[in-house]
Design a protein around this motif. Structure first.
Motif, PDB file in Angstrom:
ATOM      1  N   ALA A   1     -83.761  69.718  -2.180  1.00 13.50           N
ATOM      2  CA  ALA A   1     -85.042  70.309  -1.765  1.00 13.50           C
ATOM      3  C   ALA A   1     -86.199  69.674  -2.546  1.00 13.50           C
ATOM      4  CB  ALA A   1     -85.020  71.821  -1.969  1.00 13.50           C
ATOM      5  N   LEU A   2     -85.982  69.420  -3.846  1.00 11.64           N
ATOM      6  CA  LEU A   2     -87.006  68.733  -4.650  1.00 11.64           C
ATOM      7  C   LEU A   2     -87.257  67.325  -4.113  1.00 11.64           C
ATOM      8  CD1 LEU A   2     -86.043  69.673  -8.339  1.00 11.64           C
ATOM      9  CD2 LEU A   2     -88.015  70.488  -7.029  1.00 11.64           C
ATOM     10  N   LEU A   3     -86.191  66.611  -3.777  1.00 15.80           N
ATOM     11  CA  LEU A   3     -86.327  65.253  -3.227  1.00 15.80           C
ATOM     12  C   LEU A   3     -87.170  65.286  -1.951  1.00 15.80           C
ATOM     13  CD1 LEU A   3     -82.772  63.701  -3.615  1.00 15.80           C
ATOM     14  CD2 LEU A   3     -84.891  62.680  -4.420  1.00 15.80           C
ATOM     15  N   GLU A   4     -86.840  66.219  -1.060  1.00 12.08           N
ATOM     16  CA  GLU A   4     -87.587  66.359   0.205  1.00 12.08           C
ATOM     17  C   GLU A   4     -89.063  66.604  -0.086  1.00 12.08           C
ATOM     18  OE1 GLU A   4     -86.724  66.155   3.376  1.00 12.08           O
ATOM     19  OE2 GLU A   4     -84.552  66.356   3.398  1.00 12.08           O
ATOM     20  N   GLU A   5     -89.320  67.540  -0.994  1.00  9.85           N
ATOM     21  CA  GLU A   5     -90.688  67.940  -1.301  1.00  9.85           C
ATOM     22  C   GLU A   5     -91.479  66.789  -1.935  1.00  9.85           C
ATOM     23  OE1 GLU A   5     -92.609  70.875  -4.572  1.00  9.85           O
ATOM     24  OE2 GLU A   5     -90.865  71.684  -3.503  1.00  9.85           O
ATOM     25  N   VAL A   6     -90.889  66.131  -2.918  1.00 10.35           N
ATOM     26  CA  VAL A   6     -91.599  65.070  -3.643  1.00 10.35           C
ATOM     27  C   VAL A   6     -91.898  63.877  -2.732  1.00 10.35           C
ATOM     28  CG1 VAL A   6     -91.351  63.341  -5.482  1.00 10.35           C
ATOM     29  CG2 VAL A   6     -90.749  65.731  -5.921  1.00 10.35           C
ATOM     30  N   PHE A   7     -90.961  63.537  -1.842  1.00 11.38           N
ATOM     31  CA  PHE A   7     -91.120  62.321  -1.038  1.00 11.38           C
ATOM     32  C   PHE A   7     -91.620  62.582   0.379  1.00 11.38           C
ATOM     33  CE2 PHE A   7     -88.520  60.930  -4.548  1.00 11.38           C
ATOM     34  CZ  PHE A   7     -89.052  59.681  -4.826  1.00 11.38           C
ATOM     35  N   GLU A   8     -92.006  63.844   0.696  1.00 11.53           N
ATOM     36  CA  GLU A   8     -92.329  64.179   2.085  1.00 11.53           C
ATOM     37  C   GLU A   8     -93.509  63.407   2.660  1.00 11.53           C
ATOM     38  OE1 GLU A   8     -93.179  68.275   2.753  1.00 11.53           O
ATOM     39  OE2 GLU A   8     -94.601  68.394   1.112  1.00 11.53           O
ATOM     40  N   ASP A   9     -94.487  63.044   1.862  1.00  9.27           N
ATOM     41  CA  ASP A   9     -95.655  62.338   2.398  1.00  9.27           C
ATOM     42  C   ASP A   9     -95.582  60.834   2.192  1.00  9.27           C
ATOM     43  OD1 ASP A   9     -96.831  64.710   3.287  1.00  9.27           O
ATOM     44  OD2 ASP A   9     -97.687  65.099   1.301  1.00  9.27           O
ATOM     45  N   THR A  10     -94.373  60.316   2.089  1.00 10.37           N
ATOM     46  CA  THR A  10     -94.203  58.872   1.871  1.00 10.37           C
ATOM     47  C   THR A  10     -93.314  58.293   2.968  1.00 10.37           C
ATOM     48  OG1 THR A  10     -92.130  58.965   0.623  1.00 10.37           O
ATOM     49  CG2 THR A  10     -94.168  59.340  -0.633  1.00 10.37           C
ATOM     50  N   ASP A  11     -93.208  56.968   2.985  1.00 12.40           N
ATOM     51  CA  ASP A  11     -92.290  56.292   3.913  1.00 12.40           C
ATOM     52  C   ASP A  11     -91.006  55.886   3.192  1.00 12.40           C
ATOM     53  OD1 ASP A  11     -94.034  56.448   6.082  1.00 12.40           O
ATOM     54  OD2 ASP A  11     -95.093  54.633   5.452  1.00 12.40           O
ATOM     55  N   ILE A  12     -90.790  56.439   2.012  1.00  8.05           N
ATOM     56  CA  ILE A  12     -89.620  56.065   1.210  1.00  8.05           C
ATOM     57  C   ILE A  12     -88.377  56.762   1.754  1.00  8.05           C
ATOM     58  CG2 ILE A  12     -88.598  56.154  -1.103  1.00  8.05           C
ATOM     59  CD1 ILE A  12     -91.624  56.144  -2.117  1.00  8.05           C
ATOM     60  N   LYS A  13     -87.344  55.952   2.000  1.00  3.80           N
ATOM     61  CA  LYS A  13     -86.075  56.494   2.480  1.00  3.80           C
ATOM     62  C   LYS A  13     -85.100  56.593   1.315  1.00  3.80           C
ATOM     63  CE  LYS A  13     -86.467  54.211   6.931  1.00  3.80           C
ATOM     64  NZ  LYS A  13     -87.455  53.264   6.417  1.00  3.80           N
ATOM     65  N   ILE A  14     -84.346  57.684   1.275  1.00  6.76           N
ATOM     66  CA  ILE A  14     -83.390  57.901   0.196  1.00  6.76           C
ATOM     67  C   ILE A  14     -81.994  58.013   0.780  1.00  6.76           C
ATOM     68  CG2 ILE A  14     -82.665  59.520  -1.597  1.00  6.76           C
ATOM     69  CD1 ILE A  14     -85.741  60.210  -1.820  1.00  6.76           C
ATOM     70  N   THR A  15     -81.079  57.246   0.207  1.00  4.96           N
ATOM     71  CA  THR A  15     -79.675  57.330   0.623  1.00  4.96           C
ATOM     72  C   THR A  15     -78.883  57.877  -0.556  1.00  4.96           C
ATOM     73  OG1 THR A  15     -79.995  55.392   2.037  1.00  4.96           O
ATOM     74  CG2 THR A  15     -77.719  56.058   1.586  1.00  4.96           C
ATOM     75  N   VAL A  16     -78.159  58.951  -0.306  1.00  5.82           N
ATOM     76  CA  VAL A  16     -77.368  59.603  -1.341  1.00  5.82           C
ATOM     77  C   VAL A  16     -75.894  59.281  -1.104  1.00  5.82           C
ATOM     78  CG1 VAL A  16     -76.690  61.810  -2.358  1.00  5.82           C
ATOM     79  CG2 VAL A  16     -79.047  61.461  -1.589  1.00  5.82           C
ATOM     80  N   TYR A  17     -75.277  58.726  -2.123  1.00  4.33           N
ATOM     81  CA  TYR A  17     -73.857  58.356  -2.043  1.00  4.33           C
ATOM     82  C   TYR A  17     -73.003  59.385  -2.760  1.00  4.33           C
ATOM     83  CZ  TYR A  17     -74.996  53.711  -0.286  1.00  4.33           C
ATOM     84  OH  TYR A  17     -75.450  52.669   0.493  1.00  4.33           O
ATOM     85  N   ALA A  18     -71.882  59.734  -2.142  1.00  2.82           N
ATOM     86  CA  ALA A  18     -70.890  60.600  -2.784  1.00  2.82           C
ATOM     87  C   ALA A  18     -69.523  59.995  -2.532  1.00  2.82           C
ATOM     88  CB  ALA A  18     -70.981  62.012  -2.197  1.00  2.82           C
ATOM     89  N   LEU A  19     -68.669  60.045  -3.536  1.00  2.41           N
ATOM     90  CA  LEU A  19     -67.323  59.474  -3.371  1.00  2.41           C
ATOM     91  C   LEU A  19     -66.437  60.430  -2.591  1.00  2.41           C
ATOM     92  CD1 LEU A  19     -66.799  57.956  -6.925  1.00  2.41           C
ATOM     93  CD2 LEU A  19     -67.188  56.739  -4.770  1.00  2.41           C
TER      94      LEU A  19
END
Length: 151
Positions: A133-151
């Motif tokens: 939720a913090l990631l969504e909030e912090v980056f919401e007004d940007t064009d930055i894409k985030i990929t989260v990896y989990a094993l």
């Protein structure tokens, strides 16, 4: 009634099952560390082996709630400083401040893609629902894409 998330928001964070270090070489990387830059456990050990630069990180003298940065080839490696000592636990407030600092660096340096593990949720035991939720909030007004990896 809340409006459905915009297409941008729905695509902001992607999830991939697999090894973080198989991400595109053009993606910047991010993970969490303590101010002392010990990196003796968890995925931090792999970052230390792969990218080195411990003295370079220490020389930046970053505090909790900030971000230290290494440049490797054509990408940045972000070290979110979420706690003072390796034995401490991070707070959501420091996580948010570190994410804000990373966002500012990304915007100032043209970074559009970041790959990361489930930051703060392994050994640090934060709850992924709150961190994402913090990631969504912090980056919401940007064009930055985030990929989260989990094993």
């Amino acid at each position: 009634m809340a409006s459905p998330p915009s297409r941008d928001q729905a695509d902001r964070i992607r999830y991939i099952k697999g090894d973080l270090f198989t991400c595109p070489r053009t993606d910047s990387l991010a993970h969490c560390i303590s101010e002392d830059c010990r990196m003796g456990a968890g995925i931090a050990v792999l970052f230390k082996k792969k990218f080195g630069g411990i003295q370079e990180l220490l020389d930046q003298q970053k505090k909790s709630g900030e971000v230290a940065v290494l440049k490797r080839d054509d990408r940045y490696i972000y070290y979110l400083i979420t706690k003072k000592k390796v034995s401490h636990k991070p707070t959501y407030e420091n996580m948010q401040k570190s994410l804000e600092a990373m966002k500012t660096h990304c915007l100032n340096n043209g970074v559009t893609d970041i790959s990361m593990p489930r930051i703060g949720c392994g050994l640090d035991r934060l709850e992924w629902d709150k961190v994402s939720a913090l990631l969504e909030e912090v980056f919401e007004d940007t064009d930055i894409k985030i990929t989260v990896y989990a094993l």
